[in-house]
Write a protein that holds these residues in place. Structure first.
Motif, PDB file in Angstrom:
ATOM      1  N   MET A  47       0.841  -1.198   0.000  1.00  0.00           N
ATOM      2  CA  MET A  47       0.000   0.000   0.000  1.00  0.00           C
ATOM      3  C   MET A  47       0.870   1.240   0.000  1.00  0.00           C
ATOM      4  O   MET A  47       1.863   1.315   0.716  1.00  0.00           O
ATOM      5  N   LYS A  89     -13.711   1.271  -5.951  1.00  0.00           N
ATOM      6  CA  LYS A  89     -12.584   1.484  -6.851  1.00  0.00           C
ATOM      7  C   LYS A  89     -12.529   2.968  -7.216  1.00  0.00           C
ATOM      8  O   LYS A  89     -13.480   3.517  -7.777  1.00  0.00           O
ATOM      9  N   ASP A 115      -4.472   2.946  -2.213  1.00  0.00           N
ATOM     10  CA  ASP A 115      -3.765   1.718  -2.547  1.00  0.00           C
ATOM     11  C   ASP A 115      -3.820   1.568  -4.066  1.00  0.00           C
ATOM     12  O   ASP A 115      -4.844   1.169  -4.625  1.00  0.00           O
ATOM     13  N   ALA A 116      -2.726   1.914  -4.740  1.00  0.00           N
ATOM     14  CA  ALA A 116      -2.720   1.926  -6.204  1.00  0.00           C
ATOM     15  C   ALA A 116      -2.892   0.527  -6.786  1.00  0.00           C
ATOM     16  O   ALA A 116      -3.513   0.360  -7.842  1.00  0.00           O
ATOM     17  N   ARG A 117      -2.358  -0.483  -6.123  1.00  0.00           N
ATOM     18  CA  ARG A 117      -2.471  -1.841  -6.647  1.00  0.00           C
ATOM     19  C   ARG A 117      -3.920  -2.310  -6.642  1.00  0.00           C
ATOM     20  O   ARG A 117      -4.396  -2.930  -7.592  1.00  0.00           O
ATOM     21  N   ARG A 118      -4.641  -1.986  -5.584  1.00  0.00           N
ATOM     22  CA  ARG A 118      -6.042  -2.395  -5.470  1.00  0.00           C
ATOM     23  C   ARG A 118      -7.016  -1.337  -5.977  1.00  0.00           C
ATOM     24  O   ARG A 118      -8.209  -1.602  -6.111  1.00  0.00           O
ATOM     25  N   ASP A 119      -6.525  -0.126  -6.217  1.00  0.00           N
ATOM     26  CA  ASP A 119      -7.375   0.997  -6.628  1.00  0.00           C
ATOM     27  C   ASP A 119      -8.425   1.296  -5.556  1.00  0.00           C
ATOM     28  O   ASP A 119      -9.580   1.581  -5.856  1.00  0.00           O
TER      29      ASP A 119
END
Length: 217
Positions: free
Chosen positions: A1, A30, A157-161
């Motif tokens: 994160m 999202k 959290d860019a990975r999970r948007d």
């Protein structure tokens, strides 16, 4: 994160238990699905304290020239999300505590200027016509409000948007709010629950889903 750079101004930044923002079905929201310019509302850090969530559609830079009503200076970190365009603020007006309720809202984001506001793309409180710039830390553009709306600090959290609310910045109005409306809030939210942290998640709704009537001015 992606870690949030916590503001250094201890007098204006407050930590609260982290809450993941979810959609109306309880799934993590999202950030990339937010509609630009739409009013979203979520309760945080308490069930009784509403907040605005906005995607302004462009990268929003931070500012370092904001002050609370008592003169405390603070730096605002700017937008978050995939385009750094998402911001969040307490929806409690810093003047007379006007706020959205399930029945009616006199305060909301407006993309267009109106007969009562020469400013476009502002959060406009129709009670006394205070206007706040959401692209500049909700600084006051017009009207009697003594300070910006309190910022809701978001961790992205860019990975999970996904977005999480983690703290506030600036002059929050929570104490005044509960002192002024405590009896009604207790009835609406089940007694002491009104002033307890919302928990690990908080649901985001469009203003049209949250509120039965929006006053436009």
């Amino acid at each position: 994160m992606a870690g949030l750079h916590w503001p250094a101004e201890a007098g204006t930044a407050r930590r609260f238990p982290r809450s993941v923002l979810t959609d109306e079905h309880g799934r993590p929201l999202k950030a990339s699905t937010l509609q630009v310019g739409r009013n979203y509302v979520f309760p945080w850090p308490y069930p009784a304290t509403p907040c605005f969530l906005l995607d302004l559609g462009r990268k929003i830079e931070g500012r370092n020239d904001l002050r609370t009503a008592d003169g405390q200076r603070y730096d605002w970190p700017g937008g978050v999300g995939p385009r750094q365009s998402v911001v969040a603020y307490s929806a409690i007006c810093s003047h007379k505590l006007t706020h959205p309720t399930r029945d009616i809202s006199f305060i909301a984001y407006r993309e267009q200027a109106t007969p009562h506001s020469r400013h476009a793309r502002v959060i406009h409180c129709c009670s006394e016509h205070s206007q706040f710039d959401p692209a500049a830390g909700a600084r006051v553009l017009d009207g009697p409000a003594p300070q910006p709306l309190a910022t809701i600090l978001l961790d992205y959290d860019a990975r999970r948007d996904e977005l999480s609310a983690v703290g506030t910045l600036g002059g929050d109005q929570f104490d005044r709010f509960f002192e002024s409306f405590g009896f009604r809030l207790a009835l609406e939210h089940g007694g002491e629950r009104a002033a307890r942290p919302v928990g690990p998640t908080t649901r985001v709704l469009g203003m049209d889903q949250f509120c039965r009537q929006q006053v436009r001015c």
